[in-house]
Design a protein around this motif. Structure first.
Motif, PDB file in Angstrom:
ATOM      1  N   MET A  10       0.985  -1.142  -0.140  1.00 34.87           N
ATOM      2  CA  MET A  10      -0.019  -0.021  -0.028  1.00 34.87           C
ATOM      3  C   MET A  10       0.818   1.232   0.065  1.00 34.87           C
ATOM      4  O   MET A  10       1.890   1.435   0.758  1.00 34.87           O
ATOM      5  N   THR A  11       0.683   2.151  -0.852  1.00 34.24           N
ATOM      6  CA  THR A  11       1.342   3.348  -0.815  1.00 34.24           C
ATOM      7  C   THR A  11       0.786   4.358   0.034  1.00 34.24           C
ATOM      8  O   THR A  11      -0.150   4.090   0.860  1.00 34.24           O
ATOM      9  N   ASP A  12       1.586   5.377   0.414  1.00 36.95           N
ATOM     10  CA  ASP A  12       1.288   6.551   1.553  1.00 36.95           C
ATOM     11  C   ASP A  12      -0.129   7.096   1.226  1.00 36.95           C
ATOM     12  O   ASP A  12      -0.779   7.566   2.190  1.00 36.95           O
ATOM     13  N   THR A  13      -0.464   7.265  -0.075  1.00 33.73           N
ATOM     14  CA  THR A  13      -1.574   8.172  -0.178  1.00 33.73           C
ATOM     15  C   THR A  13      -2.936   7.018  -0.497  1.00 33.73           C
ATOM     16  O   THR A  13      -3.766   7.306  -0.445  1.00 33.73           O
ATOM     17  N   GLU A  28      -5.755   4.352   0.344  1.00 34.39           N
ATOM     18  CA  GLU A  28      -6.631   4.631   1.526  1.00 34.39           C
ATOM     19  C   GLU A  28      -7.213   3.142   1.763  1.00 34.39           C
ATOM     20  O   GLU A  28      -7.596   2.336   0.613  1.00 34.39           O
ATOM     21  N   ILE A  29      -7.405   2.589   2.925  1.00 38.67           N
ATOM     22  CA  ILE A  29      -8.342   1.446   3.311  1.00 38.67           C
ATOM     23  C   ILE A  29      -9.527   1.768   3.964  1.00 38.67           C
ATOM     24  O   ILE A  29      -9.167   2.600   5.071  1.00 38.67           O
ATOM     25  N   GLN A  30     -10.602   1.282   3.775  1.00 37.13           N
ATOM     26  CA  GLN A  30     -11.945   1.622   4.468  1.00 37.13           C
ATOM     27  C   GLN A  30     -11.841   0.378   5.653  1.00 37.13           C
ATOM     28  O   GLN A  30     -11.806  -0.790   5.080  1.00 37.13           O
ATOM     29  N   PRO A  77     -10.710  -4.743   7.170  1.00 38.33           N
ATOM     30  CA  PRO A  77     -11.116  -4.179   5.877  1.00 38.33           C
ATOM     31  C   PRO A  77     -12.614  -4.370   5.710  1.00 38.33           C
ATOM     32  O   PRO A  77     -13.318  -5.392   5.739  1.00 38.33           O
ATOM     33  N   VAL A  78     -13.208  -3.067   5.138  1.00 40.35           N
ATOM     34  CA  VAL A  78     -14.587  -3.411   5.078  1.00 40.35           C
ATOM     35  C   VAL A  78     -14.969  -4.242   4.006  1.00 40.35           C
ATOM     36  O   VAL A  78     -16.132  -4.890   3.849  1.00 40.35           O
ATOM     37  N   THR A  79     -14.054  -4.539   3.131  1.00 44.67           N
ATOM     38  CA  THR A  79     -14.144  -5.339   1.981  1.00 44.67           C
ATOM     39  C   THR A  79     -14.416  -6.900   2.272  1.00 44.67           C
ATOM     40  O   THR A  79     -14.989  -7.576   1.725  1.00 44.67           O
ATOM     41  N   LEU A  80     -14.090  -7.167   3.631  1.00 41.78           N
ATOM     42  CA  LEU A  80     -14.072  -8.490   4.202  1.00 41.78           C
ATOM     43  C   LEU A  80     -15.451  -8.554   4.875  1.00 41.78           C
ATOM     44  O   LEU A  80     -15.816  -9.754   5.232  1.00 41.78           O
ATOM     45  N   VAL A  81     -15.969  -7.439   5.114  1.00 37.22           N
ATOM     46  CA  VAL A  81     -17.332  -7.716   6.041  1.00 37.22           C
ATOM     47  C   VAL A  81     -18.462  -7.846   5.167  1.00 37.22           C
ATOM     48  O   VAL A  81     -18.754  -7.030   4.266  1.00 37.22           O
ATOM     49  N   GLY A  90      -2.308   4.988   3.822  1.00 33.70           N
ATOM     50  CA  GLY A  90      -1.048   4.027   3.847  1.00 33.70           C
ATOM     51  C   GLY A  90      -0.156   4.677   5.004  1.00 33.70           C
ATOM     52  O   GLY A  90       0.320   3.945   5.603  1.00 33.70           O
ATOM     53  N   ASP A  91       0.208   5.930   5.063  1.00 30.79           N
ATOM     54  CA  ASP A  91       1.112   6.540   5.679  1.00 30.79           C
ATOM     55  C   ASP A  91       0.743   6.676   6.985  1.00 30.79           C
ATOM     56  O   ASP A  91       1.524   7.029   8.011  1.00 30.79           O
ATOM     57  N   GLN A  92      -0.294   6.407   7.312  1.00 28.82           N
ATOM     58  CA  GLN A  92      -0.994   6.227   8.809  1.00 28.82           C
ATOM     59  C   GLN A  92      -0.720   4.855   9.721  1.00 28.82           C
ATOM     60  O   GLN A  92      -1.012   4.762  10.526  1.00 28.82           O
ATOM     61  N   ILE A  93      -0.337   4.043   8.693  1.00 28.47           N
ATOM     62  CA  ILE A  93      -0.411   2.418   9.015  1.00 28.47           C
ATOM     63  C   ILE A  93       1.066   1.970   9.301  1.00 28.47           C
ATOM     64  O   ILE A  93       1.668   2.250   8.394  1.00 28.47           O
ATOM     65  N   GLY A  94       1.181   1.847  10.648  1.00 28.16           N
ATOM     66  CA  GLY A  94       2.484   1.603  11.105  1.00 28.16           C
ATOM     67  C   GLY A  94       2.592  -0.006  11.136  1.00 28.16           C
ATOM     68  O   GLY A  94       1.649  -0.725  11.154  1.00 28.16           O
TER      69      GLY A  94
END
Length: 160
Positions: A1-4, A6-8, A22-26, A107-111
């Motif tokens: 995933m790149t910094d820009t 997004e994942i819901q 991930p919302v795609t799995l729900v 992506g840049d928020q996820i450590g």
């Protein structure tokens, strides 16, 4: 995933901890209801939950992560998720203390998952997001259930 990118995600609570998938799995979020018990299953397998005529293998997610069981409350929910396992998709109901919201993370928020200082195995963690209220742990649902466990659960969800 790149910094820009997004994942819901759907965020949910177990005790004081906040998790996300991930919302795609729900598939669906259900009010808690008693399950139809299945004998001789793992301790975290509560049984089957009826979802419009389909029996969904239902897991006490607290127990699966090594947390203590708690009695259901009016906020308890069953998060019905698709778990990719080998060449199949396992549909599971995860019993969680409460469902919070849909959140979007860049992506840049996820450590990276920390190696120490967490109460559950770090291989279950896809990443961690720091927010002002604390941390949100992104769960890697595909890694929570080993191939052996998936083999136990697949016949249950297929037979239903």
């Amino acid at each position: 995933m790149t910094d820009t990118q997004e994942i819901q995600t759907v965020t949910f609570g177990l005790g004081a901890e906040i998790f996300a998938v991930p919302v795609t799995l729900v598939r669906e979020i259900l009010d808690y209801r008693e399950t139809f018990r299945i004998p001789n299953g793992p301790d975290y397998l509560l049984g089957l939950t009826d979802m419009r005529g389909e029996g969904i293998a239902t897991i006490d997610f607290r127990l699966r992560l090594g947390m203590p069981h708690v009695e259901p409350t009016p906020n308890t929910r069953i998060l019905v998720v698709d778990v990719p396992v080998a060449d199949r998709v396992l549909v599971l109901g995860l019993v969680v203390d409460r469902v919070l919201e849909v959140s979007t993370f860049r992506g840049d928020q996820i450590g990276a998952a920390p190696d120490i200082g967490v109460r559950w195995p770090s291989e279950y963690i896809a990443g961690v997001v720091k927010r002002t209220e604390g941390f949100v742990v992104l769960v890697d649902v595909a890694r929570i259930f080993s191939a052996g466990e998936a083999a136990l659960l697949l016949p249950i969800s297929s037979a239903a």
